[in-house]
Design an enzyme around this catalytic site. Structure first.
Site, PDB file in Angstrom:
ATOM      1  N   ARG A 134       0.698  -0.741  -0.154  1.00  0.00           N
ATOM      2  CA  ARG A 134      -0.164   0.117   0.060  1.00  0.00           C
ATOM      3  C   ARG A 134       1.130   0.969   0.165  1.00  0.00           C
ATOM      4  O   ARG A 134       1.701   1.754   1.048  1.00  0.00           O
ATOM      5  CB  ARG A 134      -0.999   0.119   1.426  1.00  0.00           C
ATOM      6  CG  ARG A 134      -2.377   0.984   0.832  1.00  0.00           C
ATOM      7  CD  ARG A 134      -3.204   0.778   1.854  1.00  0.00           C
ATOM      8  NE  ARG A 134      -2.243   1.935   2.759  1.00  0.00           N
ATOM      9  CZ  ARG A 134      -2.762   1.408   4.827  1.00  0.00           C
ATOM     10  NH1 ARG A 134      -2.941   0.075   4.758  1.00  0.00           N
ATOM     11  NH2 ARG A 134      -2.030   2.280   5.250  1.00  0.00           N
ATOM     12  N   GLU A 156       4.285   7.298   3.229  1.00  0.00           N
ATOM     13  CA  GLU A 156       5.442   5.560   3.304  1.00  0.00           C
ATOM     14  C   GLU A 156       4.828   4.842   2.249  1.00  0.00           C
ATOM     15  O   GLU A 156       3.255   4.914   1.587  1.00  0.00           O
ATOM     16  CB  GLU A 156       5.118   5.863   4.505  1.00  0.00           C
ATOM     17  CG  GLU A 156       3.680   4.585   5.234  1.00  0.00           C
ATOM     18  CD  GLU A 156       3.700   4.487   6.846  1.00  0.00           C
ATOM     19  OE1 GLU A 156       5.184   4.371   6.982  1.00  0.00           O
ATOM     20  OE2 GLU A 156       2.791   4.180   7.266  1.00  0.00           O
ATOM     21  N   ASN A 158       4.520   0.646   1.769  1.00  0.00           N
ATOM     22  CA  ASN A 158       3.749  -0.898   2.931  1.00  0.00           C
ATOM     23  C   ASN A 158       4.560  -1.454   2.762  1.00  0.00           C
ATOM     24  O   ASN A 158       3.561  -1.628   1.649  1.00  0.00           O
ATOM     25  CB  ASN A 158       2.723  -0.287   3.631  1.00  0.00           C
ATOM     26  CG  ASN A 158       2.124   0.426   4.320  1.00  0.00           C
ATOM     27  OD1 ASN A 158       2.473   0.872   5.978  1.00  0.00           O
ATOM     28  ND2 ASN A 158       1.148   1.888   4.375  1.00  0.00           N
ATOM     29  N   SER A 163      -3.663  -2.313   6.176  1.00  0.00           N
ATOM     30  CA  SER A 163      -4.366  -2.847   6.845  1.00  0.00           C
ATOM     31  C   SER A 163      -5.638  -2.342   5.301  1.00  0.00           C
ATOM     32  O   SER A 163      -5.347  -0.995   4.531  1.00  0.00           O
ATOM     33  CB  SER A 163      -4.292  -2.602   8.197  1.00  0.00           C
ATOM     34  OG  SER A 163      -4.650  -1.229   8.829  1.00  0.00           O
ATOM     35  N   LYS A 336      11.356   2.812   6.130  1.00  0.00           N
ATOM     36  CA  LYS A 336      11.779   3.879   6.177  1.00  0.00           C
ATOM     37  C   LYS A 336      13.072   4.635   5.257  1.00  0.00           C
ATOM     38  O   LYS A 336      12.975   5.436   4.255  1.00  0.00           O
ATOM     39  CB  LYS A 336      11.591   4.737   7.407  1.00  0.00           C
ATOM     40  CG  LYS A 336      10.154   5.262   8.091  1.00  0.00           C
ATOM     41  CD  LYS A 336       9.372   6.627   7.412  1.00  0.00           C
ATOM     42  CE  LYS A 336       8.411   5.994   7.646  1.00  0.00           C
ATOM     43  NZ  LYS A 336       7.457   5.970   8.763  1.00  0.00           N
ATOM     44  N   LYS A 398      13.928  14.934  10.409  1.00  0.00           N
ATOM     45  CA  LYS A 398      13.692  13.937  11.488  1.00  0.00           C
ATOM     46  C   LYS A 398      14.452  13.113  11.968  1.00  0.00           C
ATOM     47  O   LYS A 398      15.791  12.992  10.847  1.00  0.00           O
ATOM     48  CB  LYS A 398      12.436  12.877  10.263  1.00  0.00           C
ATOM     49  CG  LYS A 398      11.307  13.910  10.019  1.00  0.00           C
ATOM     50  CD  LYS A 398      10.618  13.021   8.940  1.00  0.00           C
ATOM     51  CE  LYS A 398       9.089  13.067   8.977  1.00  0.00           C
ATOM     52  NZ  LYS A 398       8.107  12.186   8.095  1.00  0.00           N
ATOM     53  N   GLU A 402      13.810   5.430  13.593  1.00  0.00           N
ATOM     54  CA  GLU A 402      11.547   5.349  13.470  1.00  0.00           C
ATOM     55  C   GLU A 402      10.925   6.183  15.050  1.00  0.00           C
ATOM     56  O   GLU A 402      11.916   6.558  15.636  1.00  0.00           O
ATOM     57  CB  GLU A 402      11.170   4.115  13.287  1.00  0.00           C
ATOM     58  CG  GLU A 402      11.824   3.452  12.019  1.00  0.00           C
ATOM     59  CD  GLU A 402      10.985   3.345  11.418  1.00  0.00           C
ATOM     60  OE1 GLU A 402       9.308   3.341  11.456  1.00  0.00           O
ATOM     61  OE2 GLU A 402      11.089   3.324  10.011  1.00  0.00           O
ATOM     62  N   GLY A 403      10.257   6.061  15.201  1.00  0.00           N
ATOM     63  CA  GLY A 403       9.518   6.694  15.666  1.00  0.00           C
ATOM     64  C   GLY A 403       9.119   8.243  15.908  1.00  0.00           C
ATOM     65  O   GLY A 403       9.605   9.018  15.683  1.00  0.00           O
ATOM     66  N   ARG A 489      -7.970   7.556   4.256  1.00  0.00           N
ATOM     67  CA  ARG A 489      -7.903   7.580   5.522  1.00  0.00           C
ATOM     68  C   ARG A 489      -7.670   8.858   6.451  1.00  0.00           C
ATOM     69  O   ARG A 489      -6.811   9.683   5.635  1.00  0.00           O
ATOM     70  CB  ARG A 489      -6.857   6.677   6.133  1.00  0.00           C
ATOM     71  CG  ARG A 489      -6.696   6.652   7.665  1.00  0.00           C
ATOM     72  CD  ARG A 489      -6.660   5.081   8.305  1.00  0.00           C
ATOM     73  NE  ARG A 489      -4.374   5.301   7.608  1.00  0.00           N
ATOM     74  CZ  ARG A 489      -3.666   4.527   7.797  1.00  0.00           C
ATOM     75  NH1 ARG A 489      -3.721   3.795  10.078  1.00  0.00           N
ATOM     76  NH2 ARG A 489      -3.028   4.822   7.578  1.00  0.00           N
TER      77      ARG A 489
END
Lengths: 515, 515
Positions: A134, A156, A158, A163, A336, A398, A402-403, A489
């Site tokens: 996705r 991003e 996936n 999902s 990423k 950034k 991650e996070g 979404r």
């Protein structure tokens, strides 16, 4: 595209209109399985120990406005993305170069890589891989050029456990139904028209993808019945999303599947001597099944591996002769870091995987530029952009790791870097901000209705089945590749001006608009 | 047919088998709208004020065993029942003779009759009537003749608001799905086989019935859009049952419908001068609809008429040019008294409505004999049966008035009658007990699993559209008549030996067995 251009959107509803819309939506959603198990904050387990309660899934009341050209481009380039990421997954040498940079800073990536190495040592016994991808985008409009055409920018990509393919089909059907029964304002100027709504075919398409792998696996060597194995989290509140795929897999493709909580993998599966994966349903121990395809809806997060045994389980599955969706290398291709390396301006990597210039150019156009802050040429350029308050206002800084929660935005970047020793700068990357249009919608979530500014993310599903080349370089061949529907979404924007709580997402569908 | 003949039924499940069955059932039911809004004892309104929660509808875990011959006979004679009850509804003179006996003892019947008289005085303007019927049966096996073939005996005949047609289709699909995914014991001797399960087509068939009436209504005289009006209770926990009919009506027949709480009838509908019924959706006051068909899912109980205005509303609807499902006379044809009069041995009435001897004989065979305790010939026979303890043990004594809790069973009848002055005997009727087979099942209800002895009731749906003759005698013609699927409703038996609480019903489907 925004409120100004489309009058008030979504339309203001009278009290009676809203009541009708909500009643129609609440009943339709449950009647059609657009549902989730309720959050523990909503229904405590002690109240419903058997787990028979369900709630309308978080949904938008209206389909969100989305630029037609962006929507069509997102769908059109999905096959190129399938090609790109399956090529990356087939290119162990290249992936290794990426992963090696992460080994010291990311335990999770390091563990996944070790699994690859362990299986490689014994030899892989399955050269087919299934990707259910996705690609997630936001619409970006350059704020310095208000007349510019909006474009898609990738948030991003996936490669594991993508999902909402099950619920997405249902929410676009819901919005269409609401239109049919006049639950939306009937004004002539409203963009909510049948021609502008898009039914997502994701549930059927993802099920078809699993069936394609299942059929490509071939016959059982042991005359056992064959099945697809959904490896899942337990408990899973988003279970109906997954169930819709199971039902479509059975009804439309005649393929049996089982749900196996990831933590129970070693209790219910074993490897034959030829590494055939055998699943023994606990309810029917006398009828073991041969697993053709492992569909991971778990295992993507370090939280899924609380015990060392869970890593043993992942290795056990990866060693097997079943087709993995995804394989370890495909999982790693979703790092990423891969996205960042591809998206760095003047990166040579995209061309490696997408040799056709036109195809690569279209994919490239969906990247938001990401710069390293190191001593490379791109890094030196980035340092200038980040240090200057004028240009920094279009970027976000950034950490490599991650996070969330550690990002530095826009004008805060130059003073932050000023205090940071230059030797630490390479620990950060500089990414161009995606500037999504100002949109509004209303979200029904846990029974609460929230209105306000929202941000929409378009996810385009892709299915690809390929055969590995077996060598170190990208080789092999793609056996099947198709675009597989979409997800919209929608969550509250970060501005906190609107009433929708930031970060609380809902499933949505597209109402396409021009311009 | 019973546990003895079919080994243990339902099969004993291991803990793992039961876990798998329950998980599969709970997810499938919500994903397919086999659901109800939770009871207030389960979820309080304050917890979910918007009403987004739903629960798996009360269902049986297994399809209940049901004699094949009884099932087939029930479906086969439904068209005869359609004919019978539409003939009764067309025969005002005969109905009047029945109703007159009830006027002094039943206010509700009296009020309904007054509405008929009031409309008759002004003149009916719609001569089409739609019946959506459900004939409810239990299997009866004469306990004094253990080798006898089981037969169907009618419990009641519903002419208004026959429910569960929407959920019944879903529960038979659920049981079939559970079989497909091996949730039932795989033993060769198990009767749960695809050939023995029966899919109920009730949702589609009842929707088709509404569409038949809608189309027979003709075009609008005022160029308004046409609709079917579901007149409903509010709140309605069983809303998904009704919604499945609405969705099938729209999707398969292209017919719009609206839900109107009965108590709001006068606020949202009006009669044109030619008594066209106009419904103005509160959410869209500028688009009134012309109502072709009123489908009552409310109005069948005195509780639906708390205010005098509610009777005005019923009169208002009955006066209209819309086709009623049911009309007042059809509603009255469903009185228990009608069933009793038809079922009295040697009753001449059945022949009046079903002149074909063979047809009448098959219908008659489904009646449990009901005797009056008056001075008629049948009454004198009944007095003997009731006073003798040997024969009384096959009967139940019921007051003429509706409402349970006052029945006198079997051997308690003779001493009861002995104390009762003979002048009061005619207030009672004597009905042959239906002796259903001993069955077991498990019911999931409000998240609780209950096992034990159960009683099953087969409901067969029928749809009939007819034209009244306009005279006092039964005339007119039937325009459409078909059997419309079935319902199996299962509840704990009264014996309190089993674990299933008596009276708590669940939807079920048939697993047909011979003998």
């Amino acid at each position: 595209m925004g409120a100004a251009e489309h009058g008030e959107y979504p339309p203001e509803l009278s009290k009676e209109e809203e009541k009708y819309l909500l009643n129609t939506l609440k009943d339709w959603s449950i009647a059609h399985g657009l549902a989730v198990r309720p959050a523990p904050t909503f229904v405590q387990q002690s109240q419903d120990p058997t787990g028979v309660l369900a709630s309308t899934a978080p949904v938008t009341l209206f389909p969100s406005l989305f630029p037609r050209s962006c929507f069509e481009e997102g769908l059109a380039i999905q096959k190129a993305y399938n090609e790109l990421y399956s090529a990356i997954a087939r290119d162990e040498t290249w992936l290794q170069s990426i992963v090696e940079e992460l080994l010291d800073i990311d335990d999770f990536v390091a563990k996944l890589w070790q699994i690859h190495l362990a299986v490689k040592k014994e030899g892989y016994v399955q050269n087919l891989s299934l990707g259910i991808f996705r690609s997630d985008y936001m619409v970006h409009k350059d704020p310095s050029r208000p007349d510019s055409t909006p474009g898609l920018k990738q948030v991003e990509f996936n490669t594991i456990a993508s999902s909402f393919g099950g619920l997405s089909s249902q929410v676009s059907a819901l919005h269409k139904y609401l239109l049919t029964v006049d639950a939306y304002s009937a004004s002539m100027s409203s963009p909510i028209k049948a021609d502008n709504l898009r039914q997502s075919k994701s549930a059927k398409s993802l099920a078809k993808g699993l069936a394609v792998a299942h059929n490509a696996y071939g016959t059982s060597r042991t005359a056992r019945p064959l099945c697809v194995l959904f490896v899942v989290q337990d408990p899973e509140r988003n279970v109906f999303d997954q169930r819709h795929l199971e039902y479509a897999l059975l009804e439309e493709n005649g393929v049996r599947s089982f749900r196996l909580p990831f933590g129970e993998t070693l209790s219910h599966t074993k490897l034959d001597s030829d590494r055939t994966l055998v699943y023994t349903p606990p309810n029917s121990p006398s009828t073991p099944f041969e697993v053709t395809t492992i569909y991971f809806r778990a295992g993507y997060s370090p939280d899924d591996y609380p015990k060392e045994e869970d890593w043993t389980a992942r290795l056990h599955l990866e060693k097997s002769r079943a087709i993995k969706c995804p394989s370890i290398l495909t999982h790693l291709a979703g790092c990423k870091k891969v996205q960042q390396v591809l998206a760095t301006p003047h990166s040579p990597h995209l061309q490696r995987f997408l040799p056709e210039f036109e195809v690569a150019a279209r994919v490239l156009a969906t990247f938001a530029p990401i710069y390293p802050l190191d001593n490379s040429e791109a890094g030196r350029e980035a340092r200038k952009l980040a240090a200057d308050p004028a240009s920094a206002s279009r970027y976000v800084l950034k950490p490599q790791r991650e996070g969330g929660g550690n990002n530095i935005y826009r004008k805060a970047i130059p003073p932050f870097l000023e205090k940071l020793p230059k030797t630490h700068w390479p620990a950060y990357i500089l990414m161009e901000m995606i500037e999504p249009p100002q949109l509004k919608n209303a979200i029904l979530r846990n029974g609460e209705l929230q209105r306000g500014g929202v941000i929409c993310e378009l996810g385009v599903y892709g299915v690809s089945l390929w055969r590995d080349g077996g060598g170190a370089e990208q080789k092999g061949e793609i056996l099947e590749s198709f675009e597989a529907g979409y997800l919209l979404r929608t969550k509250g924007d970060q501005s906190e001006e609107g009433g929708v709580a930031a970060g609380f997402g809902a499933v949505d569908s597209c109402c396409l608009v021009d311009g």
